[in-house]
Design an enzyme around this catalytic site. Structure first.
Site: not given
Ligand SMILES: Nc1ncnc2c1ncn2[C@@H]1O[C@H](COP(=O)(O)OP(=O)(O)OP(=O)(O)O)[C@@H](O)[C@H]1O
Length: 469
Positions: A35, A37, A39, A154
């Protein structure tokens, strides 16, 4: 790499220039998009060339970037050190555009992929030893975070990483801890990148409008993940309401109530104080749910230790919900098969070892997320295409996660053998896990609390602005 210091870009740097800090890595490619960015997988240029996951956070649309508070908190996250928590090895803030790069130790697998592999390819459930070892280590890492006053907020399968070949093979690492607070996640995605924030692991008190996060929200998510490890399916698969700034997630609550039954004042006395319980009489208060029964959904005997532990994690009242430290002491972990340090290597002859696919790498995306860094290369094996087809079928990890199949490559297993991880205070494989706990070091907890009282749970509520529950 290695000094762990954060660096500051020259203000003359434009956002499109590769910051000096990143020049110590060879970029391999993009491994995921969340959400907030992208990786990337990179390798350190100096020997031992170890793999690093670099998370680049996108600039928010309203341009609020990374606040000084966020920067302070990220610095604190660098002090977190535990075998079951992914190590933040470096931080770079590009002040020219306030973009943020975090470099973490790289983990080859995650629970999202492990579950999906079993569901779509292996065709049988994850063996008991592996489930128990994954769960124990997840709780062990979480217990450490909670004792350091960090609530993850999260937790979901894609944030639970597992190490590939090497000294730490099969060890669980919790990722993305503490970032939820910095970015107000899972409440406010920074940009429209087509990725949907999942609500499947969100605790009922949050869905009912509670403004206070406690560590119990993480334990609810662990319960959902435990059930998913057992059944290979998300337990409460609600559809997210996105229409307004603060949508009421009725469908998610509906999915929970159908399985666990309607919450009652008896079971959860403070329920009446929750805004959406008060505010939605028609659907929430008045509707009567007949419980399907959790045991029927997860196919567990109601008298089993596994069921007992799971139902304690999915207790409605957050005050009664089992804590990570209590869960680690549960009878489930004292029964054979005992959990182990390498979750992949079963000790029982009856338990099958499964080889999991390594992460696909998109070698056609650079740190800016758009430019070609390598000519497109052919897919190395049919597996990759199969893997990506699965990814599209499932959408982004928890939901849609678009990646281009023909640019995806797999790391060669022999490459992964070369990893040289620094020694950590780890578990001794020959000693049962229960005897190896207590890695949360009291002096370190004290340090963290002293340095930033904001890390305390009471001060751990997200900022009030622009929240989406
Ligand atoms: N240290 C790491 N090593 C290897 N892979 C990682 C690492 N950290 C994250 N990933 C992987 O990168 C991908 C994207 O991660 P990211 O945290 O950005 O998104 P997400 O967790 O899938 O979704 P969200 O942004 O909604 O939390 C995931 O597949 C995740 O497992």
């Amino acid at each position: 790499m290695g000094d762990g210091s954060s660096t500051r870009s020259n203000s003359s740097n434009s956002s499109s220039e590769k910051p000096e800090w990143l020049q110590q890595y060879n970029l391999v490619g993009k491994i995921g998009e969340g959400t907030y960015g992208l990786v990337f997988l990179a390798k350190t240029k100096t020997p031992p060339k170890r793999p690093i996951a670099i998370k680049k956070f996108k600039q928010s649309k309203d341009g609020d970037g990374v606040s000084p508070t966020a920067i302070r908190e990220i610095m604190l996250l660098r002090e977190i050190s535990h075998e079951n928590v992914v190590k933040l090895v470096n931080v770079h803030i590009n002040f020219a555009d306030m973009s943020l790069y975090l470099a973490f130790d790289y983990a080859e697998y995650d629970l999202y992929e492990i579950i999906r592999h079993h569901r779509d390819k292996v065709g049988h459930s994850i063996n008991t030893y592996t489930v128990k070892s994954l769960l124990w280590q997840l709780l062990n890492g979480l217990n450490y975070l909670h004792s350091n006053w960090i609530i993850h907020r999260d937790l979901k399968p894609s944030n639970i990483l597992v190490m590939g070949d090497g000294e730490e093979h099969g060890i669980v690492k919790i990722a993305d801890f503490g970032l939820a607070r910095i970015y107000q996640a899972p409440l406010k995605p920074l940009s429209d990148n087509g990725v949907v924030v999942t609500i499947w692991y969100r605790a009922p008190e949050l869905l009912l409008g509670s403004k206070h996060y406690t560590s119990a929200v993480d334990m609810w998510a662990v319960g959902c993940i435990f059930a998913e490890l057992l059944t290979l399916k998300p337990l409460f698969q609600g559809a997210e309401a996105k229409s307004s700034q603060n949508p009421f997630q009725l469908d998610q609550l509906d999915k929970i109530f159908k399985i666990l039954g309607h919450p009652t004042m008896d079971k959860w006395p403070t329920l009446v104080n929750l805004p959406h319980w008060q505010g939605d009489v028609q659907h929430i208060q008045a509707h009567k749910y007949d419980s399907v029964g959790l045991h029927n959904v997860v196919h567990l005997n109601q008298k089993s230790h596994a069921y007992d532990l799971l139902s304690k994690m999915l207790e409605y009242d957050p005050l009664k919900r089992i804590t990570a430290s209590q869960a680690l002491e549960h009878e489930y972990f004292r029964m054979d098969p005992l959990p182990g340090r390498n979750a992949f290597v079963a000790t029982q002859p009856m338990e099958k070892n499964v080889s999991y696919p390594t992460r696909p790498v998109d070698t056609n995306t650079d740190f800016e997320g758009t430019t070609s860094i390598n000519p497109p290369q052919a897919v190395a094996s049919g597996n990759v295409a199969g893997n990506m087809a699965g990814a599209h079928g499932m959408g982004n990890r928890s939901m849609p996660r678009p990646m281009v199949a023909h640019n995806m490559q797999r790391m060669q297993p022999q490459g992964m053998m070369a990893y040289n991880f620094p020694a950590q205070a780890g578990l001794n494989p020959s000693v049962p896990l229960q005897q190896q706990r207590g890695m949360a070091q009291p002096h370190q907890q004290q340090q963290l609390r002293r340095k930033d009282p904001g890390m305390g749970m009471s001060g751990y509520a997200p900022p009030n602005k622009s929240r989406r529950l």
